[in-house]
Design a protein around this motif. Structure first.
Motif, PDB file in Angstrom:
ATOM      1  N   PRO A   1       2.570  -2.588  -5.629  1.00 21.05           N
ATOM      2  CA  PRO A   1       1.792  -1.596  -5.509  1.00 21.05           C
ATOM      3  C   PRO A   1       0.435  -1.253  -5.437  1.00 21.05           C
ATOM      4  O   PRO A   1      -0.629  -2.037  -6.740  1.00 21.05           O
ATOM      5  CB  PRO A   1       2.591  -0.659  -6.487  1.00 21.05           C
ATOM      6  CG  PRO A   1       2.963  -0.678  -7.057  1.00 21.05           C
ATOM      7  CD  PRO A   1       3.121  -2.157  -7.676  1.00 21.05           C
ATOM      8  N   ALA A   2      -0.149  -0.945  -4.428  1.00 21.92           N
ATOM      9  CA  ALA A   2      -1.364  -0.587  -4.474  1.00 21.92           C
ATOM     10  C   ALA A   2      -2.386   0.306  -4.197  1.00 21.92           C
ATOM     11  O   ALA A   2      -1.142   0.967  -2.957  1.00 21.92           O
ATOM     12  CB  ALA A   2      -2.784  -1.512  -3.960  1.00 21.92           C
ATOM     13  N   SER A   3      -3.353   1.199  -4.133  1.00 22.97           N
ATOM     14  CA  SER A   3      -3.457   3.042  -3.991  1.00 22.97           C
ATOM     15  C   SER A   3      -4.834   2.814  -3.300  1.00 22.97           C
ATOM     16  O   SER A   3      -5.379   3.325  -4.080  1.00 22.97           O
ATOM     17  CB  SER A   3      -2.940   3.744  -5.129  1.00 22.97           C
ATOM     18  OG  SER A   3      -2.482   4.945  -4.735  1.00 22.97           O
ATOM     19  N   PRO A   4      -5.168   2.070  -2.032  1.00 19.46           N
ATOM     20  CA  PRO A   4      -6.845   2.735  -2.246  1.00 19.46           C
ATOM     21  C   PRO A   4      -6.810   3.623  -1.743  1.00 19.46           C
ATOM     22  O   PRO A   4      -7.979   4.069  -1.320  1.00 19.46           O
ATOM     23  CB  PRO A   4      -6.700   1.211  -0.811  1.00 19.46           C
ATOM     24  CG  PRO A   4      -4.842   1.176   0.106  1.00 19.46           C
ATOM     25  CD  PRO A   4      -4.638   1.224  -1.576  1.00 19.46           C
ATOM     26  N   GLN A   5      -5.913   4.912  -1.232  1.00 14.88           N
ATOM     27  CA  GLN A   5      -6.515   5.654  -1.268  1.00 14.88           C
ATOM     28  C   GLN A   5      -6.186   6.388  -1.845  1.00 14.88           C
ATOM     29  O   GLN A   5      -7.601   7.638  -1.801  1.00 14.88           O
ATOM     30  CB  GLN A   5      -5.145   6.995  -0.293  1.00 14.88           C
ATOM     31  CG  GLN A   5      -3.970   6.767  -1.429  1.00 14.88           C
ATOM     32  CD  GLN A   5      -2.208   7.447  -0.938  1.00 14.88           C
ATOM     33  OE1 GLN A   5      -3.020   8.133   0.533  1.00 14.88           O
ATOM     34  NE2 GLN A   5      -1.933   7.427  -1.358  1.00 14.88           N
TER      35      GLN A   5
ATOM     36  N   CYS B   1       0.745  -1.173  -0.285  1.00 12.92           N
ATOM     37  CA  CYS B   1      -0.002   0.119  -0.086  1.00 12.92           C
ATOM     38  C   CYS B   1       0.973   1.087  -0.770  1.00 12.92           C
ATOM     39  O   CYS B   1       1.686   1.512   0.603  1.00 12.92           O
ATOM     40  CB  CYS B   1      -1.113  -0.355   1.325  1.00 12.92           C
ATOM     41  SG  CYS B   1      -1.974   1.166   1.168  1.00 12.92           S
ATOM     42  N   ASP B   2       0.726   1.843  -1.105  1.00 12.45           N
ATOM     43  CA  ASP B   2       1.661   3.189  -0.910  1.00 12.45           C
ATOM     44  C   ASP B   2       0.690   4.990   0.117  1.00 12.45           C
ATOM     45  O   ASP B   2       0.964   5.517  -0.132  1.00 12.45           O
ATOM     46  CB  ASP B   2       1.501   3.616  -2.406  1.00 12.45           C
ATOM     47  CG  ASP B   2       0.008   4.377  -2.499  1.00 12.45           C
ATOM     48  OD1 ASP B   2      -1.214   4.373  -1.723  1.00 12.45           O
ATOM     49  OD2 ASP B   2      -0.053   5.036  -3.966  1.00 12.45           O
ATOM     50  N   CYS B   3       0.212   3.905   0.668  1.00 12.04           N
ATOM     51  CA  CYS B   3      -0.454   5.163   1.914  1.00 12.04           C
ATOM     52  C   CYS B   3       0.775   5.994   2.821  1.00 12.04           C
ATOM     53  O   CYS B   3       1.886   5.278   2.859  1.00 12.04           O
ATOM     54  CB  CYS B   3      -1.810   4.722   2.599  1.00 12.04           C
ATOM     55  SG  CYS B   3      -1.422   4.274   4.454  1.00 12.04           S
ATOM     56  N   SER B   4       0.847   7.015   3.136  1.00 14.51           N
ATOM     57  CA  SER B   4       1.599   7.465   3.982  1.00 14.51           C
ATOM     58  C   SER B   4       2.199   6.528   5.621  1.00 14.51           C
ATOM     59  O   SER B   4       2.874   6.549   5.733  1.00 14.51           O
ATOM     60  CB  SER B   4       1.529   8.567   4.585  1.00 14.51           C
ATOM     61  OG  SER B   4       0.083   9.371   5.263  1.00 14.51           O
ATOM     62  N   PHE B   5       0.561   5.795   5.542  1.00 17.38           N
ATOM     63  CA  PHE B   5       0.966   5.294   7.499  1.00 17.38           C
ATOM     64  C   PHE B   5       1.609   3.543   7.057  1.00 17.38           C
ATOM     65  O   PHE B   5       2.574   3.267   7.590  1.00 17.38           O
ATOM     66  CB  PHE B   5      -0.342   5.188   7.349  1.00 17.38           C
ATOM     67  CG  PHE B   5      -0.495   3.988   8.683  1.00 17.38           C
ATOM     68  CD1 PHE B   5       0.412   4.583  10.155  1.00 17.38           C
ATOM     69  CD2 PHE B   5      -0.532   2.341   8.453  1.00 17.38           C
ATOM     70  CE1 PHE B   5       0.151   3.539  11.111  1.00 17.38           C
ATOM     71  CE2 PHE B   5      -0.473   1.611  10.123  1.00 17.38           C
ATOM     72  CZ  PHE B   5      -0.258   2.681  11.223  1.00 17.38           C
TER      73      PHE B   5
END
Ligand SMILES: [Zn+2]
Length: 142
Positions: free
Chosen positions: A112-116, A32-36
């Motif tokens: 990579p995944a970008s659920p955001q 996941c590419d979110c900041s967390f």
């Protein structure tokens, strides 16, 4: 052929037992590419046809971020990020951080995944479709 995987946090207060419905090589952990998740280097594994058992010793840390629909669960003692959980209509859906699994299961290359980028409703549809739906979280001291 199913695959059984085990793991948990570093100090042992959170233990994971995972059963996958297919061989590990057929799963693509999602980075996941979110900041967390980037700060943890997390990559997520789930299987709607598999099962997940989580045994807790003491209360974990539960953190919400982003659209605050999911609970990120980390050990309160050793700080390892172990799983993410989403409750919908009384059902718990969850995914596990492959970094918390023991040994090196032969997964497919991470993607990579970008659920955001998804709307809250799209996230819910995705999670309730893809994540473990057979999830039991129990107190290990019972
Ligand atoms: Zn721990």
């Amino acid at each position: 052929m199913t695959a059984s995987l085990h793991g948990g946090c570093h100090c042992g207060r959170i233990a994971l037992d995972v059963v996958l419905s297919k061989p590990a090589s057929e799963y693509t952990p999602r980075a996941c590419d979110c900041s967390f998740c980037r700060k943890h280097g997390a990559a997520w594994l789930s299987d709607a046809g598999g099962s997940l058992r989580v045994r807790l010793r003491g209360e974990p840390v539960v953190y919400r971020q982003g659209s605050a629909q999911a609970d990120f669960i980390a050990c309160a003692h050793c700080a390892v990020l172990v799983l993410v959980r989403h409750e919908h209509e009384g059902r718990v859906h969850a995914a596990v951080n492959v970094r918390a699994l023991a040994g090196a299961a032969p997964f497919a290359d991470e993607q990579p995944a970008s659920p955001q980028k998804l709307a809250p409703q799209e996230k819910r549809e995705r999670w309730t479709t893809l994540w473990f739906a057979d999830v039991r979280i129990v107190d290990a001291d019972d």
